[in-house]
Design a protein around this motif. Structure first.
Motif, PDB file in Angstrom:
ATOM      1  N   GLU A 101      17.185  26.068  38.996  1.00  0.00           N
ATOM      2  CA  GLU A 101      18.589  26.411  38.737  1.00  0.00           C
ATOM      3  C   GLU A 101      18.802  26.833  37.289  1.00  0.00           C
ATOM      4  O   GLU A 101      18.336  26.170  36.360  1.00  0.00           O
ATOM      5  CB  GLU A 101      19.472  25.198  39.022  1.00  0.00           C
ATOM      6  N   HIS A 102      19.545  27.929  37.122  1.00  0.00           N
ATOM      7  CA  HIS A 102      19.800  28.453  35.776  1.00  0.00           C
ATOM      8  C   HIS A 102      21.310  28.554  35.565  1.00  0.00           C
ATOM      9  O   HIS A 102      22.007  29.212  36.332  1.00  0.00           O
ATOM     10  CB  HIS A 102      19.140  29.831  35.661  1.00  0.00           C
ATOM     11  N   GLY A 103      21.814  27.897  34.521  1.00  0.00           N
ATOM     12  CA  GLY A 103      23.258  27.871  34.282  1.00  0.00           C
ATOM     13  C   GLY A 103      23.805  29.226  33.874  1.00  0.00           C
ATOM     14  O   GLY A 103      23.232  29.900  33.021  1.00  0.00           O
ATOM     15  N   PRO A 118      11.984  32.516  17.787  1.00  0.00           N
ATOM     16  CA  PRO A 118      12.946  32.753  16.691  1.00  0.00           C
ATOM     17  C   PRO A 118      14.416  32.693  17.119  1.00  0.00           C
ATOM     18  O   PRO A 118      15.258  32.243  16.333  1.00  0.00           O
ATOM     19  CB  PRO A 118      12.607  34.169  16.213  1.00  0.00           C
ATOM     20  N   TYR A 119      14.726  33.160  18.345  1.00  0.00           N
ATOM     21  CA  TYR A 119      16.152  33.187  18.724  1.00  0.00           C
ATOM     22  C   TYR A 119      16.746  31.773  18.834  1.00  0.00           C
ATOM     23  O   TYR A 119      17.711  31.461  18.114  1.00  0.00           O
ATOM     24  CB  TYR A 119      16.363  33.998  20.013  1.00  0.00           C
ATOM     25  N   PRO A 120      16.202  30.882  19.686  1.00  0.00           N
ATOM     26  CA  PRO A 120      16.794  29.539  19.742  1.00  0.00           C
ATOM     27  C   PRO A 120      16.686  28.793  18.414  1.00  0.00           C
ATOM     28  O   PRO A 120      17.601  28.034  18.065  1.00  0.00           O
ATOM     29  CB  PRO A 120      16.007  28.825  20.846  1.00  0.00           C
ATOM     30  N   SER A 140      27.678  29.424  19.672  1.00  0.00           N
ATOM     31  CA  SER A 140      26.298  28.947  19.669  1.00  0.00           C
ATOM     32  C   SER A 140      25.670  29.358  21.001  1.00  0.00           C
ATOM     33  O   SER A 140      25.987  30.426  21.541  1.00  0.00           O
ATOM     34  CB  SER A 140      26.308  27.430  19.460  1.00  0.00           C
ATOM     35  N   SER A 141      24.807  28.557  21.569  1.00  0.00           N
ATOM     36  CA  SER A 141      24.174  28.896  22.841  1.00  0.00           C
ATOM     37  C   SER A 141      23.565  27.641  23.443  1.00  0.00           C
ATOM     38  O   SER A 141      23.154  26.731  22.715  1.00  0.00           O
ATOM     39  CB  SER A 141      23.070  29.923  22.595  1.00  0.00           C
ATOM     40  N   MET A 142      23.457  27.633  24.762  1.00  0.00           N
ATOM     41  CA  MET A 142      22.738  26.529  25.411  1.00  0.00           C
ATOM     42  C   MET A 142      21.290  26.480  24.937  1.00  0.00           C
ATOM     43  O   MET A 142      20.637  25.444  24.980  1.00  0.00           O
ATOM     44  CB  MET A 142      22.762  26.674  26.921  1.00  0.00           C
TER      45      MET A 142
HETATM   46  C1  LIG Z   1      11.163  37.983  36.344  1.00  0.00           C
HETATM   47  C2  LIG Z   1      11.500  37.578  34.974  1.00  0.00           C
HETATM   48  C3  LIG Z   1      10.826  36.301  34.641  1.00  0.00           C
HETATM   49  C4  LIG Z   1      13.004  37.465  34.831  1.00  0.00           C
HETATM   50  C5  LIG Z   1      13.408  37.646  33.426  1.00  0.00           C
HETATM   51  C6  LIG Z   1      14.840  37.287  33.242  1.00  0.00           C
HETATM   52  C7  LIG Z   1      15.141  37.039  31.771  1.00  0.00           C
HETATM   53  C8  LIG Z   1      15.161  38.354  31.056  1.00  0.00           C
HETATM   54  C9  LIG Z   1      16.429  36.253  31.612  1.00  0.00           C
HETATM   55  C10 LIG Z   1      16.329  34.908  32.357  1.00  0.00           C
HETATM   56  C11 LIG Z   1      17.206  33.928  31.605  1.00  0.00           C
HETATM   57  C12 LIG Z   1      17.875  34.750  30.540  1.00  0.00           C
HETATM   58  C13 LIG Z   1      18.388  34.025  29.283  1.00  0.00           C
HETATM   59  C14 LIG Z   1      19.341  32.907  29.627  1.00  0.00           C
HETATM   60  O1  LIG Z   1      20.394  33.350  30.459  1.00  0.00           O
HETATM   61  C15 LIG Z   1      19.890  32.215  28.417  1.00  0.00           C
HETATM   62  C16 LIG Z   1      20.237  33.065  27.262  1.00  0.00           C
HETATM   63  C17 LIG Z   1      21.103  32.585  26.332  1.00  0.00           C
HETATM   64  C18 LIG Z   1      21.369  33.260  25.141  1.00  0.00           C
HETATM   65  O2  LIG Z   1      21.969  32.708  24.222  1.00  0.00           O
HETATM   66  C19 LIG Z   1      20.868  34.631  24.942  1.00  0.00           C
HETATM   67  C20 LIG Z   1      20.340  35.275  26.183  1.00  0.00           C
HETATM   68  C21 LIG Z   1      19.491  34.339  27.026  1.00  0.00           C
HETATM   69  C22 LIG Z   1      18.270  33.935  26.174  1.00  0.00           C
HETATM   70  C23 LIG Z   1      19.080  35.034  28.342  1.00  0.00           C
HETATM   71  C24 LIG Z   1      18.141  36.228  28.053  1.00  0.00           C
HETATM   72  C25 LIG Z   1      17.547  36.845  29.315  1.00  0.00           C
HETATM   73  C26 LIG Z   1      16.829  35.816  30.197  1.00  0.00           C
HETATM   74  C27 LIG Z   1      15.643  35.241  29.452  1.00  0.00           C
END
Ligand SMILES: CC(C)CCC[C@@H](C)[C@H]1CC[C@H]2[C@@H]3[C@H](O)CC4=CC(=O)CC[C@]4(C)[C@H]3CC[C@]12C
Ligand SMILES: NC(=O)C1=CN([C@@H]2O[C@H](COP(=O)(O)OP(=O)(O)OC[C@H]3O[C@@H](n4cnc5c(N)ncnc54)[C@H](O)[C@@H]3O)[C@@H](O)[C@H]2O)C=CC1
Length: 369
Positions: free
Chosen positions: A225-227, A158-160, A128-130
């Motif tokens: 913060e991004h996990g 659509p993705y989430p 799955s995904s966060m």
């Molecule tokens: C300067 C811009 C704003 C930076 C863009 C960065 C983005 C492309 C990425 C930032 C966070 C990413 C997502 C995140 O890590 C969680 C994810 C989980 C998934 O299941 C699929 C991928 C993603 C949505 C990931 C995709 C790229 C980012 C949006």
């Protein structure tokens, strides 16, 4: 997989086995699953690297197929003991249509479940995904949350949406009677943003930095913060979950587990700099170079251009309203549920994960990989 048949060799199927995560799951199974007798790798696009795996002691069967084709999935699942379903359309940039994303992620998952039921496969681990939880459309922070943290999970993208629907299907299928009369046991793993060898977006940032003379420009405040989680640890969690599903069916069946590994909590860009810095790049600015309102404007402009140009050309830049919202909303996980339920501990330390990723970025950035 009964106790009396401990020595029995098992058949595993990995869907999406040639993707970024899938390849690590495949390699991890070969290295760390002693009961593996046959490994089926199912993907729409098979990687040439599979060939070298076919010479080892475990039988590796490459199956080119599409999860949206129920008969292809059923043929691949027939006779498998365990399915690890990682195949998915990961698109947050508008490359694919919402219908296609739904078809692959939701209908594809439905096909995998039905194939298990029809053919008698009892154990299913779903990637799955966060994103199933958040960040939500309101940009609420999720700070060191766990599987029980209350959070308003509202999505439009659509993705989430597709991942949330698919996860629900998998969890609801837990306990269904499969061919032969026994119950299906399912669980879902929710990785945060995955990094490591094979991470194409990281490679793209590296190449872009090289093109800009070694500079990247901060867009997101360092305080957001991004996990993130290392791909090797995500693969390891899949292997462990798959292994333990039978013995701990009552505990694990129908459960979700966040998938993370103690990688440092940082902003998306600062985290990337852990790898890109040692590769010679610099992140310019202690604060974002552009005001946030301008980024919002540019993201909206990109979305508009994408829509206008769609009949002529595919315009799918990294920045759009959704990616900006994800990158700009704190979303971090802290949980020991996977440890308590099936003994998950990260296999790779942060130092190992970092070193491996740096080596890969250095090699991939300069080659055509
Ligand atoms: C300067 C811009 C704003 C930076 C863009 C960065 C983005 C492309 C990425 C930032 C966070 C990413 C997502 C995140 O890590 C969680 C994810 C989980 C998934 O299941 C699929 C991928 C993603 C949505 C990931 C995709 C790229 C980012 C949006
Ligand atoms: N990359 C990330 O940060 C995260 C990814 N995930 C999930 O992990 C899984 C794997 O993602 P990644 O490895 O990053 O993506 P990826 O795109 O590298 O791998 C997906 C694989 O699925 C295959 N696939 C796609 N459509 C298919 C179809 N119709 N039939 C058969 N195979 C098909 C692709 O060919 C590819 O090999 C996905 O389910 C994704 O939603 C979850 C959290 C974070």
């Amino acid at each position: 997989m009964a106790d009396s048949a401990q020595a029995q060799k098992l058949v595993y199927l990995v869907t999406g086995g040639c993707g970024f995560l899938g390849e690590h799951v495949v390699r991890m199974l070969l290295q760390r699953e002693p009961r593996l007798g046959e490994l089926r790798v199912f993907d729409r696009h098979l990687g040439p690297w599979l060939e070298e795996l076919k010479t080892g002691p475990v039988r590796v069967t490459a199956i080119q197929g599409d999860v949206t084709e129920a008969h292809e999935v059923a043929a691949a699942v027939a006779g498998a003991h365990v399915v690890i379903h990682t195949a998915g359309l990961v698109d947050v940039f508008g490359r694919a249509s919402p219908e296609t994303i739904h078809e692959v992620n939701v209908q594809g998952t439905r096909n995998v479940i039905e194939a298990c039921v029809q053919t008698g496969t009892r154990f299913l681990v779903y990637t799955s995904s966060m994103e199933v939880v958040g960040p939500n459309t309101k940009g609420h922070p999720f700070y060191r949350g766990n599987e029980d943290t209350l959070y308003e999970a509202v999505h439009r993208h659509p993705y989430p949406c597709s991942k949330a629907l698919a996860e629900r299907l998998v969890l609801e299928a837990n306990g269904r009677e499969v061919h032969g009369g026994l119950p299906l046991v399912t669980c879902a793993l929710r990785p945060t943003g995955i990094y490591g060898e094979g991470h194409q977006i990281m490679r793209d940032f590296y190449r872009q930095g090289l093109r800009l003379g070694g500079w990247l420009f901060r867009a997101i405040p360092a305080s957001v913060e991004h996990g993130r989680v290392y791909v090797g640890n995500v693969a390891w969690m899949h292997v462990l979950a798959a292994r333990e599903l039978e013995r701990r069916a009552a505990l694990m069946g129908g459960q979700v587990y966040f998938c993370y590994d103690g990688s440092p909590y940082k902003s998306y860009e600062d985290f990337n700099m852990e790898f890109l810095g040692p590769c010679g790049l610099q992140l310019v600015g202690a604060r974002p170079l552009l005001p946030y309102w301008l980024l919002v404007f540019l993201a909206a402009l990109n979305a508009l251009l994408q829509w206008l140009l769609r009949p002529l050309v595919l315009y799918a830049p990294l920045l759009n309203p959704y990616t900006l919202a994800v990158a700009n909303t704190t979303f971090t996980v802290s949980t020991d549920k996977a440890q308590r339920h099936f003994g998950y501990e990260p296999l790779f330390s942060w130092e190992d994960s970092r070193t491996r990723t740096i080596l890969w970025v250095q090699a991939a950035g300069s080659s055509a990989q």
